[in-house]
Design an enzyme around this catalytic site. Structure first.
Site, PDB file in Angstrom:
ATOM      1  N   GLU A 108       1.604  -2.544 -10.103  1.00 51.76           N
ATOM      2  CA  GLU A 108       1.833  -1.067 -10.257  1.00 51.76           C
ATOM      3  C   GLU A 108       2.792  -0.629 -11.868  1.00 51.76           C
ATOM      4  O   GLU A 108       1.913   0.667 -11.846  1.00 51.76           O
ATOM      5  CB  GLU A 108       2.553  -0.147  -9.211  1.00 51.76           C
ATOM      6  CG  GLU A 108       1.962  -0.621  -8.018  1.00 51.76           C
ATOM      7  CD  GLU A 108       2.123  -1.824  -6.958  1.00 51.76           C
ATOM      8  OE1 GLU A 108       2.903  -2.474  -7.795  1.00 51.76           O
ATOM      9  OE2 GLU A 108       0.906  -2.630  -6.618  1.00 51.76           O
ATOM     10  N   ASP A 111       0.606  -9.840  -8.472  1.00 52.47           N
ATOM     11  CA  ASP A 111       0.884  -8.365  -8.031  1.00 52.47           C
ATOM     12  C   ASP A 111       2.819  -7.926  -8.532  1.00 52.47           C
ATOM     13  O   ASP A 111       2.962  -8.077  -9.274  1.00 52.47           O
ATOM     14  CB  ASP A 111       2.189  -9.595  -6.492  1.00 52.47           C
ATOM     15  CG  ASP A 111       2.217  -8.889  -5.020  1.00 52.47           C
ATOM     16  OD1 ASP A 111       2.363  -7.501  -5.217  1.00 52.47           O
ATOM     17  OD2 ASP A 111       3.644  -9.109  -4.512  1.00 52.47           O
ATOM     18  N   ASP A 113       1.091  -3.693   1.098  1.00 55.63           N
ATOM     19  CA  ASP A 113       1.826  -4.510   2.402  1.00 55.63           C
ATOM     20  C   ASP A 113       1.578  -3.740   3.722  1.00 55.63           C
ATOM     21  O   ASP A 113       2.296  -2.672   3.850  1.00 55.63           O
ATOM     22  CB  ASP A 113       3.111  -4.349   1.970  1.00 55.63           C
ATOM     23  CG  ASP A 113       3.624  -5.048   0.799  1.00 55.63           C
ATOM     24  OD1 ASP A 113       2.681  -6.438   0.488  1.00 55.63           O
ATOM     25  OD2 ASP A 113       3.947  -5.407   0.109  1.00 55.63           O
TER      26      ASP A 113
HETATM   27  C1  GLC Z   1       5.043  -7.561  -2.082  1.00 53.44           C
HETATM   28  C2  GLC Z   1       3.343  -8.406  -1.805  1.00 53.44           C
HETATM   29  C3  GLC Z   1       2.971  -9.511  -0.828  1.00 53.44           C
HETATM   30  C4  GLC Z   1       3.962 -10.605  -1.363  1.00 53.44           C
HETATM   31  C5  GLC Z   1       5.364  -9.991  -1.440  1.00 53.44           C
HETATM   32  C6  GLC Z   1       6.452 -11.270  -2.053  1.00 53.44           C
HETATM   33  O1  GLC Z   1       5.487  -7.013  -1.347  1.00 53.44           O
HETATM   34  O2  GLC Z   1       2.911  -7.517  -1.804  1.00 53.44           O
HETATM   35  O3  GLC Z   1       2.048  -9.332  -0.773  1.00 53.44           O
HETATM   36  O4  GLC Z   1       4.067 -11.628  -0.243  1.00 53.44           O
HETATM   37  O5  GLC Z   1       5.729  -9.242  -2.616  1.00 53.44           O
HETATM   38  O6  GLC Z   1       6.060 -11.778  -3.323  1.00 53.44           O
END
Ligand code: GLC
Length: 800
Positions: free
Chosen positions: A410, A407, A482
């Site tokens: 980017e 995660d 998200d």
């Molecule tokens: C980001 C991710 C999400 C995750 C959050 C906390 O927003 O896209 O899926 O739950 O971070 O880690």
């Protein structure tokens, strides 16, 4: 004197202005066919044209003296070039392959692509063609009236991108909406369809890029980047399928995932402590709701330090994960790239020692703020960076993790602006963030992939990635980030998954139920139903938002959702076979209508864009509106079997159908076999799964191949798999069905059932010339079910 000075200033200003102007490439000065590459010197550009396949042409343009020596992030293999046939006419050069004529006008240099029967497929804008504005590169292409554009990866809005402009710059934008751009993934590949003929363009440039598909111009469309070369691949179809498979030929195909990764997955930001994770797992089991994976979001870590475990919440992670394994549950932890800038944390210390973090040009380490506060960012474009990461990945696997959830890659930082001056190794080419930003996630996923192969060469793992670039399919699945619990996002989830599928990434899904917000139970159900037919199927929910487990919406919803997830598990054999096919062909699992029915005008209708094929044989028309119990469905020409209603429908029309909340409309294509597995609580629960092949053969014959392997190792590469083939004549004729065992090197349950739908009761059934009594006929449903024990090489079923 003063006058001269003003004049000088004026002249300087002019020259500054003109250097800021777009320079078009001008006329051809010279050309050479050198070692299979056509090199053209034009007034303002050097050009190279080479032929990779008869339908794939590479074009490179530079306004510099020399082309860059560079490595492509997306295309990691090299291709033997074909020798072009070149004709030199007074006004143009003509390059020919078996599938294309490429006309290169000499003054000015403009390129157009023609099919062998003389149809114009794609052409440079006559006046503009390729242009440079200092470092910026652009290609202007003629826009045709009926031209449509698809692909470009994870983009919001309609499936057809015409009339819009998009930027490729991987961006973390929670709760994006229908018109928001850009989001997490950048795939500089699109498909154009003109007069139903499809071509593709893959722009191999990692810098921030723009694609304008006729937004504010009815004359041209254009694409370009703020830096780097105009280096693109023109791919001719004319079938959309061929364009997509050619693109995957270039950028790579997915590897066969572990079979459990096709099961249902439950996530929450965050499940903790360990006892809660175990409770969730047990609750799924107690309630008989199938589940394969639980995700651990950021709270499992010690103050968000990547690769650490919070000592109070997860005191004995190995033991906890083993307990979950006994329940048939895999654990996938979230992994963010930022490593806390904590000089006492051993992972940080090692990273500094090994010199793997990205730096400013003055040699100091860059720090960006993310979950753990100020953090260092590994340089994954450096071998040592990926190796350092890989060692930590190995440690997590040793604890029991079965996959990883990449995660914030980017890379995202608070403030959204990772400084452009930060330096990366770029495989020795040394570049800054401007070039590396869009491939950061790709290289991070590659670090996982390399670690899996190095430390556990015969085991299959799973990486889920938020961001990505062309080629990400080789290393990870993606989810669409998200999203929000509303209808617009249900539609976006559908279209974004289709867009990714058209762009080389078959392993795709969305946060089912919506990450942010509270869905109604109806919306949750409809989203779950869409999830059954997306290759990656996971429910997730943000912190402090409502729960998204199947039981969170009351008993009635739980009951419906249990059946929905069970349907997914029954479809896993079919889906896994589609995955296997994808690893070979590069064709996606979700196939938009324009891909399977390119010549049908209705495939291009706005209304029909939400329907898609799920693999070869199933057409799904998911319900995109939470309150509706009827919906308009379009079925293409031919016969279709409505699996819910057990009825045959004549296609070539749209009709209003009842779509009760507990049903997702899906249809089996004429001439298909669809295997259904048994209901299971997790993949592999039943060691000897019994399969039932539904056969629908009205006007078309069946030719279906089905693949078996162990679902978790790479032994299949050494031949340890089995494959059967079902060949079935049209039901209305005499009727013969052959089930061939093409390969028998992996033990599978040879007792199968075959269900012929919409059929009459035969007078007699012979299996391998012996009378068969092992069948049942349901006269109401017109279903004939035969149990067969496969043996030998060929099994013949004859109806009299
Ligand atoms: C980001 C991710 C999400 C995750 C959050 C906390 O927003 O896209 O899926 O739950 O971070 O880690």
């Amino acid at each position: 004197m003063k006058k001269i000075f003003i004049l000088l200033l004026f002249m300087m200003n002019i020259s500054v202005l003109s250097s800021d102007d777009f320079k078009f490439i001008g006329k051809l000065i010279d050309f050479k066919l050198n070692d299979k590459v056509l090199t053209i010197k034009a007034e303002n550009s050097n050009i190279e044209i080479s032929i990779l396949f008869d339908n794939i042409i590479r074009l490179r343009y530079t306004n510099k003296e020399k082309f860059e020596t560079k490595r492509s992030y997306a295309i990691e293999q090299s291709f033997e070039l074909l020798t072009p046939e070149l004709k030199n006419l007074p006004d143009e050069l003509i390059l020919s392959t078996k599938e294309l004529e490429i006309k290169i006008k000499k003054n000015p240099v403009r390129i157009s692509f023609f099919s062998k029967d003389g149809k114009l497929i794609n052409a440079d804008d006559e006046s503009f063609g390729v242009a440079f504005d200092n470092d910026e590169v652009r290609s202007f292409k003629k826009l045709f009236d009926d031209e449509k554009f698809y692909g470009l990866g994870e983009k919001t809005g309609e499936l057809n991108r015409r009339g819009k402009q998009f930027v490729l710059w991987n961006t973390d934008h929670p709760a994006f909406d229908w018109n928001w751009d850009p989001v997490y993934v950048s795939i500089p590949f699109f498909i154009g369809i003109k007069e139903k003929l499809a071509y593709g363009i893959f722009f191999d440039n990692t810098y921030k890029s723009t694609f304008n598909f006729g937004a504010s111009s009815n004359r041209f469309f254009w694409f370009g980047a703020e830096k780097g070369e105009m280096d693109y691949y023109f791919i001719y179809g004319p079938d959309v399928k061929k364009v997509v498979l050619s693109y995957s030929e270039l950028t790579g195909k997915i590897e066969l995932p572990p079979k459990w990764a096709l099961g249902f997955q439950q996530s929450k930001w965050s499940y903790y402590p360990d006892s809660e994770v175990i409770d969730i797992a047990k609750k799924f089991r107690r309630k008989n709701i199938p589940l394969d994976v639980i995700y651990l979001d950021i709270h499992y870590m010690n103050e968000y330090r990547v690769f650490s475990w919070d000592k109070n919440r997860f005191p004995e992670p190995k033991k906890t994960l083993a307990e979950l394994k006994d329940l048939g549950i895999k654990i996938i932890p979230i992994i963010d790239p930022g490593v806390k800038a904590d000089k006492n944390y051993e992972v940080t210390i090692k990273g500094i020692e090994k010199d793997v973090f990205a730096k400013y040009p003055d040699g100091s380490l860059y720090q960006g703020e993310v979950w753990p506060s100020w953090s260092y960012f590994p340089d994954f474009t450096k071998k040592e960076g990926r190796e350092f990461w890989g060692e930590n990945i190995k440690n997590m696997i040793d604890v029991g993790c079965a996959g990883f959830w990449n995660d914030m890659n980017e890379p995202a930082v608070w403030g959204q602006n990772f400084p452009d001056i930060v330096q990366f190794d770029d495989y020795g080419f040394k570049s800054n963030h401007k070039k590396i930003h869009n491939v950061y996630a790709l290289e991070m996923a590659k670090a996982n992939f390399e670690a899996f192969n190095k430390y556990f060469p015969n085991k299959r793992f799973f990486t889920l990635s938020r961001a990505g670039f062309s080629g990400i399919q080789k290393y990870a699945a993606n989810w669409t980030g998200d999203n929000v619990a509303n209808e617009e996002h249900l539609r976006l989830a559908n279209l974004m998954c289709q867009g990714m599928s058209l762009s080389g990434q078959p392993f795709i899904g969305s946060d089912v139920g919506g990450f942010i917000g509270v869905p109604s139970s109806r919306l949750y159900i409809r989203w779950m139903q869409l999830g059954v037919f997306t290759p990656f199927f996971r429910a997730h929910s943000a912190v402090n938002q409502s729960d998204k487990e199947p039981w969170s919406f009351g008993d009635e919803t739980e009951h419906i959702v249990r059946h929905i997830i069970e349907l997914r598990y029954q479809l896993i054999p079919y889906l896994y076979n589609e995955f296997y096919n994808t690893t070979i062909t590069g064709l996606p699992i979700i196939r938009p209508m324009i891909m399977e029915n390119q010549n049908d005008d209705n495939s291009y209708n706005w209304d029909n864009q939400y329907q898609f094929f799920f693999g070869e044989n199933i057409l799904v028309s998911p319900v995109m509106s939470e309150n509706e119990n009827t919906k308009r469905i379009y079925l293409p020409e031919g016969k279709w079997y409505d699996f819910n209603k057990k009825a045959v429908i004549d296609g070539g029309k749209s009709f209003l159908a009842d779509v009760p909340l507990y049903q997702i409309p899906f249809f089996i294509k004429d001439g298909s076999a669809v295997p259904f597995g048994e209901k299971q609580l997790f993949v592999g629960e039943k060691k000897e799964e019994k399969l039932t092949f539904y056969i629908f053969s009205e006007d078309k014959e069946v030719n279906y191949k089905f693949y078996f392997d162990d679902g978790e190792t790479k032994d299949y590469r050494k031949g340890s798999f089995s494959q059967i083939q079902i060949l079935s004549e049209n039901m209305k004729k005499g009727k013969k069905v052959l089930i061939k065992i093409l390969k028998n090197d992996f033990a599978f349950n040879h007792k199968i059932s075959v269900v012929f739908v919409n059929t009459n009761k035969p007078e007699e059934i012979l299996i391998n010339n012996k009378k068969c009594d092992n069948y049942s006929f349901n006269s109401e449903l017109k279903e004939l079910k035969i149990d067969v024990e496969l043996s030998g090489k060929e099994n013949e079923i004859l109806f009299k």
